[in-house]
Scaffold this active site. Sequence first.
Site, PDB file in Angstrom:
ATOM      1  N   GLY A   1       5.220  28.498   1.519  1.00 10.17           N
ATOM      2  CA  GLY A   1       5.695  27.260   0.904  1.00 10.17           C
ATOM      3  C   GLY A   1       5.661  27.311  -0.610  1.00 10.17           C
ATOM      4  O   GLY A   1       6.587  26.829  -1.282  1.00 10.17           O
ATOM      5  N   THR A   2       4.605  27.881  -1.160  1.00  8.76           N
ATOM      6  CA  THR A   2       4.483  27.914  -2.627  1.00  8.76           C
ATOM      7  C   THR A   2       5.642  28.696  -3.237  1.00  8.76           C
ATOM      8  O   THR A   2       6.272  28.247  -4.206  1.00  8.76           O
ATOM      9  CB  THR A   2       3.130  28.545  -3.026  1.00  8.76           C
ATOM     10  OG1 THR A   2       2.088  27.757  -2.443  1.00  8.76           O
ATOM     11  CG2 THR A   2       2.962  28.598  -4.529  1.00  8.76           C
TER      12      THR A   2
ATOM     13  N   ASN B   1       1.673  15.839   1.840  1.00 10.35           N
ATOM     14  CA  ASN B   1       0.597  16.610   2.480  1.00 10.35           C
ATOM     15  C   ASN B   1      -0.719  15.847   2.565  1.00 10.35           C
ATOM     16  O   ASN B   1      -1.485  16.036   3.498  1.00 10.35           O
ATOM     17  CB  ASN B   1       0.385  17.930   1.749  1.00 10.35           C
ATOM     18  CG  ASN B   1       0.389  17.791   0.252  1.00 10.35           C
ATOM     19  OD1 ASN B   1       1.379  17.350  -0.326  1.00 10.35           O
ATOM     20  ND2 ASN B   1      -0.701  18.156  -0.382  1.00 10.35           N
TER      21      ASN B   1
ATOM     22  N   GLN C   1       5.065  20.189   5.251  1.00 14.39           N
ATOM     23  CA  GLN C   1       4.203  19.396   6.140  1.00 14.39           C
ATOM     24  C   GLN C   1       4.987  18.773   7.285  1.00 14.39           C
ATOM     25  O   GLN C   1       4.470  18.588   8.381  1.00 14.39           O
ATOM     26  CB  GLN C   1       3.516  18.271   5.354  1.00 14.39           C
ATOM     27  CG  GLN C   1       2.405  18.727   4.458  1.00 14.39           C
ATOM     28  CD  GLN C   1       1.196  19.255   5.220  1.00 14.39           C
ATOM     29  OE1 GLN C   1       0.926  18.873   6.352  1.00 14.39           O
ATOM     30  NE2 GLN C   1       0.464  20.147   4.587  1.00 14.39           N
TER      31      GLN C   1
ATOM     32  N   SER D   1       7.054  26.613   5.663  1.00 14.84           N
ATOM     33  CA  SER D   1       5.989  27.608   5.635  1.00 14.84           C
ATOM     34  C   SER D   1       5.459  27.785   7.050  1.00 14.84           C
ATOM     35  O   SER D   1       5.193  26.795   7.747  1.00 14.84           O
ATOM     36  CB  SER D   1       4.869  27.108   4.717  1.00 14.84           C
ATOM     37  OG  SER D   1       3.770  27.982   4.768  1.00 14.84           O
TER      38      SER D   1
ATOM     39  N   HIS E   1       2.600  28.792   8.380  1.00 25.38           N
ATOM     40  CA  HIS E   1       1.235  28.491   8.845  1.00 25.38           C
ATOM     41  C   HIS E   1       0.974  27.020   9.106  1.00 25.38           C
ATOM     42  O   HIS E   1      -0.064  26.667   9.660  1.00 25.38           O
ATOM     43  CB  HIS E   1       0.175  29.099   7.908  1.00 25.38           C
ATOM     44  CG  HIS E   1      -0.031  28.412   6.605  1.00 25.38           C
ATOM     45  ND1 HIS E   1      -1.160  27.683   6.341  1.00 25.38           N
ATOM     46  CD2 HIS E   1       0.717  28.362   5.490  1.00 25.38           C
ATOM     47  CE1 HIS E   1      -1.102  27.216   5.103  1.00 25.38           C
ATOM     48  NE2 HIS E   1       0.030  27.617   4.558  1.00 25.38           N
TER      49      HIS E   1
ATOM     50  N   THR F   1       9.526  44.373   0.030  1.00 20.09           N
ATOM     51  CA  THR F   1       9.611  44.842   1.412  1.00 20.09           C
ATOM     52  C   THR F   1       9.342  43.683   2.372  1.00 20.09           C
ATOM     53  O   THR F   1       8.392  42.924   2.176  1.00 20.09           O
ATOM     54  CB  THR F   1       8.577  45.973   1.632  1.00 20.09           C
ATOM     55  OG1 THR F   1       8.891  47.033   0.720  1.00 20.09           O
ATOM     56  CG2 THR F   1       8.604  46.494   3.052  1.00 20.09           C
TER      57      THR F   1
ATOM     58  N   CYS G   1      -6.071  22.568  -1.773  1.00 30.14           N
ATOM     59  CA  CYS G   1      -6.286  23.090  -3.119  1.00 30.14           C
ATOM     60  C   CYS G   1      -7.085  22.097  -3.965  1.00 30.14           C
ATOM     61  O   CYS G   1      -7.805  22.481  -4.859  1.00 30.14           O
ATOM     62  CB  CYS G   1      -4.965  23.390  -3.807  1.00 30.14           C
ATOM     63  SG  CYS G   1      -3.556  23.275  -2.734  1.00 30.14           S
TER      64      CYS G   1
HETATM   65  N1  PLP Z   1       4.093  22.172   0.043  1.00 29.57           N
HETATM   66  C1  PLP Z   1       3.324  21.361   0.790  1.00 29.57           C
HETATM   67  C2  PLP Z   1       3.767  19.957   1.041  1.00 29.57           C
HETATM   68  C3  PLP Z   1       2.113  21.827   1.312  1.00 29.57           C
HETATM   69  O1  PLP Z   1       1.353  21.009   2.039  1.00 29.57           O
HETATM   70  C4  PLP Z   1       1.730  23.165   1.037  1.00 29.57           C
HETATM   71  C5  PLP Z   1       0.423  23.684   1.516  1.00 29.57           C
HETATM   72  O2  PLP Z   1      -0.512  22.935   1.738  1.00 29.57           O
HETATM   73  C6  PLP Z   1       2.585  23.971   0.281  1.00 29.57           C
HETATM   74  C7  PLP Z   1       3.754  23.437  -0.204  1.00 29.57           C
HETATM   75  C8  PLP Z   1       2.244  25.393  -0.017  1.00 29.57           C
HETATM   76  O3  PLP Z   1       2.514  26.174   1.130  1.00 29.57           O
HETATM   77  P1  PLP Z   1       1.829  27.613   1.332  1.00 29.57           P
HETATM   78  O4  PLP Z   1       0.395  27.340   1.696  1.00 29.57           O
HETATM   79  O5  PLP Z   1       2.609  28.230   2.454  1.00 29.57           O
HETATM   80  O6  PLP Z   1       1.975  28.349   0.070  1.00 29.57           O
END
Ligand code: PLP
Length: 397
Positions: free
Chosen positions: A77-78, A167, A197, A217, A219, A255, A343
């Site tokens: 996601g990031t 989130n 989310q 994302s 996970h 890769t 975080c």
């Molecule tokens: N965006 C949202 C709304 C999230 O909740 C998160 C992770 O908590 C992310 C982005 C970041 O995703 P990733 O953990 O896959 O980098």
Amino acid sequence: MTSTEAPPVAYLDHAATSPVRPEVIEAMAPFAAERFGNASGSHRMARDARVAVEEARERVAHVLGADPTEIVFTSGGTESDNLAVLGTLADRARSGETIGAVCSAIEHAAVLEPMRAAACGAAAVLGVGAVTLDEVGVSPDGVIDLDRLAEVLGTQTVLVSVMTANNEVGTIQPIQSVADVVRRYAPVAALHTDAVQAAPYVDLAALTGACDLVSVSAHKLGGPKGVGALVVRAPNQLLPLLRGGGQEHERRSGTHDVAGIVGLAAALRVANATRAAEVSRVGALRDRLADALRCAVPNTVETASRSAVLPGHSHLRFAAVEQEELLVLLDRGGVCASAGSACASGAIEPSHVLVAMGVSPDDAGSAIRFSLGHTSTEAEVDQAVDVVANAVARLRR
Ligand code: PLP
């Protein structure tokens, strides 16, 4: 249970990460072992890996309502958010001109930070020139102010980013209405939504229909960590953040994580197939938790109305209790929950999301996010209610 025995785990932190689904582990296993090829090579092992990546791309595209060529695999996601924001701004930058970017005030840091970096000139190295940023506020329930959004948009706006669901609190945003406002007042802007989310619970194809860029994302869906995707709807363009071997049609070099990509596709497939049933099953468990806690613990406040949030989220505030102390007692009782975003956990600053919703710093410091998901059970919920009620009573004494 004797006093020395560890309590069973009640995992109520799915918004931080969700346990990997068995179907995902099964799908990934061969690519962590004998099918180890590099998808960019030319021999049979490489071809095998490439076929797996391309089949996964088709499956991901199907669930996301996109063309396979519109899927860019990322590290999660990031990276998807950073690529959407910085890649779009760099593509739209014109020397000497100021371009406009807009986002909601409650975006995840993976959107807010690149937006702010671009606006303060820190992203110049990527080719992002002068950028103005408007962060649009939200209602006390955490829903974006559409009137304010319309006011800040203009012909100079090139990018708008509004998350599908938050989130921390779980508030769902009216993305179709956001899209209508953006198309009307900022006709050249690309619209990005961070669906990280929301992905287990919302129709992703409908989102793709409304937006130009969509981040997911694995996970948060019962897939592996460290892999995700960004939908880039044609004819939108972006400049890459990672340059090198030119994978992903030059949009994201590196890769391929073949096992991870296969895992993402499997997680999306299962989440999509079980979505309707999970929305009501998980929603009922969340209601059981919130109702029981409001009954058992005096002065418990739900931060946003349940009708406005994802089915798995319960964001509660326990007056006169310090969240970090409460989390320690919950952990001792086997209950895994969080103070908000993973975080921000441990941070002294009150959450920017709660501040934007008008929650006072004291109240923000008493908030706990319980988030349920595909493995959640009644037994976990009931254990959590007991442990939370005892812990809050103890801290208030
Ligand atoms: N965006 C949202 C709304 C999230 O909740 C998160 C992770 O908590 C992310 C982005 C970041 O995703 P990733 O953990 O896959 O980098």
